[in-house]
Design a protein around this motif. Structure first.
Motif, short mmCIF file in Angstrom:
data_model
loop_
_atom_site.label_atom_id
_atom_site.label_comp_id
_atom_site.label_asym_id
_atom_site.label_seq_id
_atom_site.Cartn_x
_atom_site.Cartn_y
_atom_site.Cartn_z
N HIS A 37 -26.99 1.66 5.19
CA HIS A 37 -25.97 3.18 3.87
C HIS A 37 -25.12 2.72 3.38
CE1 HIS A 37 -24.39 7.14 5.21
NE2 HIS A 37 -24.42 6.75 3.88
N PHE A 38 -24.50 1.78 3.58
CA PHE A 38 -23.79 0.99 2.38
C PHE A 38 -23.97 0.91 1.03
CE2 PHE A 38 -19.99 -1.70 0.78
CZ PHE A 38 -19.18 -0.60 -0.04
N TYR A 39 -24.95 -0.45 1.80
CA TYR A 39 -25.70 -1.31 0.26
C TYR A 39 -26.47 -0.40 -0.27
CZ TYR A 39 -25.00 -5.39 2.85
OH TYR A 39 -24.54 -6.78 3.66
N HIS A 40 -27.47 0.88 -0.01
CA HIS A 40 -28.18 1.89 -0.75
C HIS A 40 -26.80 2.76 -1.16
CE1 HIS A 40 -31.14 -0.59 1.85
NE2 HIS A 40 -31.39 -0.39 0.44
N ALA A 41 -25.10 2.35 -0.66
CA ALA A 41 -24.53 4.39 -1.53
C ALA A 41 -24.83 3.54 -2.44
CB ALA A 41 -23.62 4.14 -0.40
N LEU A 42 -24.24 1.78 -2.83
CA LEU A 42 -23.88 0.66 -3.72
C LEU A 42 -24.89 1.23 -4.91
CD1 LEU A 42 -22.44 -1.96 -3.09
CD2 LEU A 42 -20.79 -0.30 -3.79
N LEU A 101 -31.68 8.13 3.31
CA LEU A 101 -31.70 9.12 4.81
C LEU A 101 -32.49 8.99 5.93
CD1 LEU A 101 -31.53 12.30 2.48
CD2 LEU A 101 -29.29 11.28 4.14
N VAL A 102 -33.50 8.31 5.84
CA VAL A 102 -34.69 8.56 6.08
C VAL A 102 -34.07 6.95 7.36
CG1 VAL A 102 -37.35 8.11 7.17
CG2 VAL A 102 -36.56 9.50 5.39
N PHE A 103 -33.88 6.30 6.54
CA PHE A 103 -34.15 4.59 7.18
C PHE A 103 -32.38 4.73 7.84
CE2 PHE A 103 -32.42 0.46 7.80
CZ PHE A 103 -33.28 -0.78 8.03
N SER A 104 -31.85 4.86 7.91
CA SER A 104 -30.29 4.89 7.92
C SER A 104 -29.82 6.30 9.26
CB SER A 104 -28.99 5.09 7.29
OG SER A 104 -28.82 3.62 7.04
N GLY A 105 -30.02 7.14 8.80
CA GLY A 105 -30.13 8.59 9.37
C GLY A 105 -31.59 8.63 11.11
N GLN A 121 -33.07 9.36 21.60
CA GLN A 121 -34.21 9.58 21.52
C GLN A 121 -35.00 8.50 20.67
OE1 GLN A 121 -36.31 12.23 22.48
NE2 GLN A 121 -34.03 12.58 23.44
N LYS A 122 -35.58 7.82 21.51
CA LYS A 122 -36.24 5.83 20.84
C LYS A 122 -37.21 5.94 20.53
CE LYS A 122 -33.98 3.49 23.53
NZ LYS A 122 -32.83 1.83 23.30
N TRP A 123 -38.17 6.83 19.95
CA TRP A 123 -39.66 7.47 19.59
C TRP A 123 -38.85 7.64 18.19
CZ3 TRP A 123 -39.81 11.81 16.28
CH2 TRP A 123 -38.64 12.89 16.13
N LEU A 124 -37.81 7.76 17.33
CA LEU A 124 -37.40 7.86 16.45
C LEU A 124 -37.26 6.83 15.32
CD1 LEU A 124 -34.41 10.24 17.00
CD2 LEU A 124 -35.93 10.74 15.40
N GLY A 125 -37.14 5.95 16.28
CA GLY A 125 -37.53 4.25 15.62
C GLY A 125 -39.11 3.92 14.80
N ALA A 126 -40.27 5.06 14.67
CA ALA A 126 -40.85 4.62 14.33
C ALA A 126 -40.71 5.99 13.41
CB ALA A 126 -42.10 5.85 15.47
N ILE A 127 -39.68 6.93 13.18
CA ILE A 127 -39.99 6.59 11.24
C ILE A 127 -39.14 5.77 10.49
CG2 ILE A 127 -38.66 9.13 10.29
CD1 ILE A 127 -38.87 10.86 13.02
N PRO A 172 -38.91 2.73 9.45
CA PRO A 172 -39.72 2.32 8.42
C PRO A 172 -40.60 2.72 7.01
CG PRO A 172 -40.87 1.45 10.83
CD PRO A 172 -40.08 3.13 11.02
N LEU A 173 -40.72 4.46 7.80
CA LEU A 173 -40.71 5.18 6.38
C LEU A 173 -40.19 4.84 5.03
CD1 LEU A 173 -42.08 8.06 8.52
CD2 LEU A 173 -43.88 6.97 6.87
N GLY A 174 -39.00 5.17 5.62
CA GLY A 174 -37.52 5.30 5.28
C GLY A 174 -37.42 3.75 4.36
N GLY A 175 -37.52 2.52 5.40
CA GLY A 175 -37.24 1.10 4.43
C GLY A 175 -38.33 1.44 3.40
N THR A 176 -39.55 1.69 3.28
CA THR A 176 -40.31 1.41 2.78
C THR A 176 -40.19 2.01 1.04
OG1 THR A 176 -42.23 1.55 4.42
CG2 THR A 176 -42.77 2.37 2.16
N ALA A 177 -39.88 3.37 1.59
CA ALA A 177 -39.33 4.01 0.40
C ALA A 177 -37.99 3.15 0.08
CB ALA A 177 -38.39 5.63 0.91
#
Length: 122
Positions: A45-50, A79-83, A93-99, A101-106
């Motif tokens: 979150h911090f790195y990408h704020a910069l 937002l997607v990765f850190s959020g 809710q561990k299933w959120l971990g599946a989301i 990588p979509l943030g990482g890809t973005a």
């Protein structure tokens, strides 16, 4: 351009607040692995704020709309990765971990868009 600068500054403050909350407020409430997940979320979150601040400054300097687009993709990825990681830790809710990588890809796409824009305009 200005909105990326404002978003970068606000998210920088938010990353510090959430990082401190994780280090102090969650310490007695979640296990070590979830604390590590929270730390990863606040670090990215911090790195990408910069990165938003940098992208806004570069867009202002070069006047490239493609840099602004890169900033928006980075913002969405952040937002997607850190959020998703923040919500995973708070909700359990561990299933959120599946989301995540979509943030990482973005994030990756946003950085590559910025690189391409710099190659074309700088």
């Amino acid at each position: 351009m200005k909105i990326l600068l404002v978003l970068g500054a606000i998210n920088g403050a938010l990353a510090v607040i959430l990082g401190a909350f994780g280090a102090h407020g969650l310490k007695a409430r979640v296990d070590e692995s979830l604390l590590a997940t929270w730390a990863t979320a606040s670090e990215y979150h911090f790195y990408h704020a910069l990165a938003l601040l940098l992208t806004g400054l570069l867009a202002k300097t070069f006047g490239a709309s493609s840099m602004i687009a890169a900033g928006w993709v980075i913002f969405a990825g952040m937002l997607v990765f850190s959020g998703s990681l923040y919500i995973l830790v708070l909700s359990g809710q561990k299933w959120l971990g599946a989301i995540t990588p979509l943030g990482g890809t973005a994030l990756i796409i946003g950085w590559l868009m910025l690189a391409w824009s710099l190659f074309k305009h700088a």
